[in-house]
Design an enzyme around this catalytic site. Structure first.
Site, PDB file in Angstrom:
ATOM      1  N   ASP A   1      18.064  64.342  21.265  1.00 26.87           N
ATOM      2  CA  ASP A   1      16.651  64.196  20.946  1.00 26.87           C
ATOM      3  C   ASP A   1      15.960  63.716  22.224  1.00 26.87           C
ATOM      4  OD1 ASP A   1      17.330  61.526  21.157  1.00 26.87           O
ATOM      5  OD2 ASP A   1      17.270  61.167  18.993  1.00 26.87           O
TER       6      ASP A   1
ATOM      7  N   HIS B   1      19.186  70.610  20.380  1.00 30.30           N
ATOM      8  CA  HIS B   1      18.311  69.570  19.835  1.00 30.30           C
ATOM      9  C   HIS B   1      18.966  68.827  18.668  1.00 30.30           C
ATOM     10  CE1 HIS B   1      14.785  67.323  19.630  1.00 30.30           C
ATOM     11  NE2 HIS B   1      13.866  68.272  19.700  1.00 30.30           N
TER      12      HIS B   1
END
Length: 459
Positions: free
Chosen positions: A436, A432
């Site tokens: 995104d 992450h």
């Protein structure tokens, strides 16, 4: 892959000191950047054998593969310090001794220590054992009992006078009671306690039955030794789940255009490729078109770094663990070239013959391997699954099997009708810090287009 022998200790011994001839002590080499220990898989040379420059001395199982250890020195193998099958030999630890002349072998006594023999390890271990034995004798008298030990004594009906205390100031510890139970003290104490009430052999039979049941429970499992590869996999995946924030994205793609294209290659051009080969190409093109996804997280700089090339790792199951050989510049290669390379790398991986540049990079940067991994379980009855990122990679695509489903489709006349189509589930596990939602969405958009219009893979 062959590696040159590196001696960790090369020196001439003073003939007056133990009368040892000039010799070389060969240490366990570091055959990969992450290797800190290895296993001796096989000795190619035996004691007394002649060694020429370039000869393979032994095969070493590292955290990546089984590699050949090649000599840069001539001589004779005088002594093997780490026998075949030795496990977890630390890098730098002596594994063998070589001499210049054959006659020099007789001049090295069998009991000579070079720092790597099991004899020395045993003597090292015997010292603390002797110390523990002396302390045990000094404090064998029971003056106090710990609560846990009291519970065990009451449960098994043990005679306290038959137990030995190893704790400070004569304290009887739980470990002391467990050691007594293991040595058979429970059956003796049970017999002594029950004999006055019923002078028969029944208590003995009961205690034997209890001991048999305990033995069966103890033997109800089997220890499976881990290979170096599996140990590293376990360590890295645990580290990944603890330190890498996983983002999961999934999508079902229509597989029929891909299957039709595969059949066309086979029937019209005589080219046989697998579904996975085409998936590799589709993923590579998607990464090239979304350069933000072709990146990794640099821990030192604490920022995302984009990669110049599109390198795809594939998961290959082997007897020793999962290997991940790399298809480099996959976006620039034809599907047939990818198919041929996958077969070669998979065969090497299963044989434990992968070269370091085939599963890792040539530098010691953070990204020493590919950025993206494909794990395909489509050959098994697995519809979808979530995989764990293998650091330092930033993403892994889990591929499930294709399933026939009935959905409404629009024909060439613009009419909607029910039709059977083949769908396949794709699940992306991404770092992450790099991916995104927007980057992941763009990547899946490109990937879905590659599956719906296979001609994009030919551009």
């Amino acid at each position: 892959m062959r590696f040159s022998a590196v001696t960790i200790d090369s020196y001439k011994i003073n003939p007056l000191k133990r009368r040892l001839p000039p010799h070389l002590v060969v240490g366990m080499p570091a055959l990969s950047p992450t290797m800190n220990q290895g296993n001796i898989a096989k000795w190619r040379k035996q004691e007394g054998d002649k060694i020429e420059v370039g000869d393979v001395i032994c095969e070493i199982e590292t955290d990546k593969a089984t590699l050949e250890f090649e000599s840069l020195e001539e001589g004779y193998l005088a002594k093997i310090l780490a026998p075949e099958g030795s496990k977890d030999v630390q890098v730098g630890q002596p594994i063998a001794v070589t001499v210049e002349d054959l006659d020099d072998i007789k001049s090295i006594p069998a009991d000579t220590s070079f720092g790597g023999e099991q004899k020395e390890e045993q003597s090292t271990e015997s010292a603390p054992q002797s110390k523990v034995a002396n302390l045990s004798e000094q404090s064998s008298t029971v003056s106090r009992i710990s609560p846990a030990a009291k519970l065990l004594i009451k449960e098994h009906g043990l005679d306290v006078s038959s137990l030995r205390a190893s704790g400070p100031r004569g304290t009887l510890l739980k470990g002391d009671v467990l050691a007594a139970l293991k040595s058979g003290a429970s059956s003796t104490s049970t017999k002594e306690k029950k004999a006055p009430a019923q002078p028969s052999s029944q208590p003995t039979r009961d205690s034997q039955a209890q001991a048999s049941t305990t033995s069966q429970k103890t033997d109800a499992y089997e220890d499976i030794p881990n290979s170096q590869i599996r140990k590293v996999i376990a360590k890295r995946l645990l580290e990944s789940k603890q330190t890498t924030p996983h983002l999961y994205l999934s999508k079902d793609v229509v597989l029929d255009p891909l299957l039709a294209f595969r059949n066309e290659l086979k029937e019209q051009h005589g080219i046989k490729v697998s579904v996975n080969d085409i998936i590799i190409k589709a993923v590579a093109i998607a990464l090239r078109n979304v350069p933000e996804a072709n990146a990794y997280w640099n821990n030192e700089k604490e920022e995302t770094q984009k990669c110049d090339s599109v390198d795809i790792s594939i998961a290959v199951a082997t007897e020793k663990g999962l290997m991940t050989p790399i298809i480099r510049n996959a976006d620039q290669k034809t599907i047939s070239a990818i198919s041929s390379e996958v077969k070669q790398l998979a065969e090497k991986a299963r044989a434990g013959k992968l070269a370091p540049n085939e599963f890792q990079g040539g530098t010691f940067r953070q990204a020493t391997s590919s950025i993206f991994l494909i794990s395909n379980l489509g050959m098994y009855p697995v519809d979808h699954f979530c995989a764990i990122i293998n650091p330092p990679q930033s993403g892994i695509l889990a591929v499930g099997r294709g399933n026939k489903v009935v959905e409404p489709v629009v024909d060439c006349d613009g009419n909607e009708k029910a039709a059977a189509i083949t769908k396949m589930s794709l699940t992306l596990s991404a770092d992450h810090r790099v991916f995104d939602g927007q980057v992941g969405g763009k990547f899946f958009t490109e990937l879905a287009l590659n599956f719906s219009d296979i001609r994009r893979l030919l551009l």
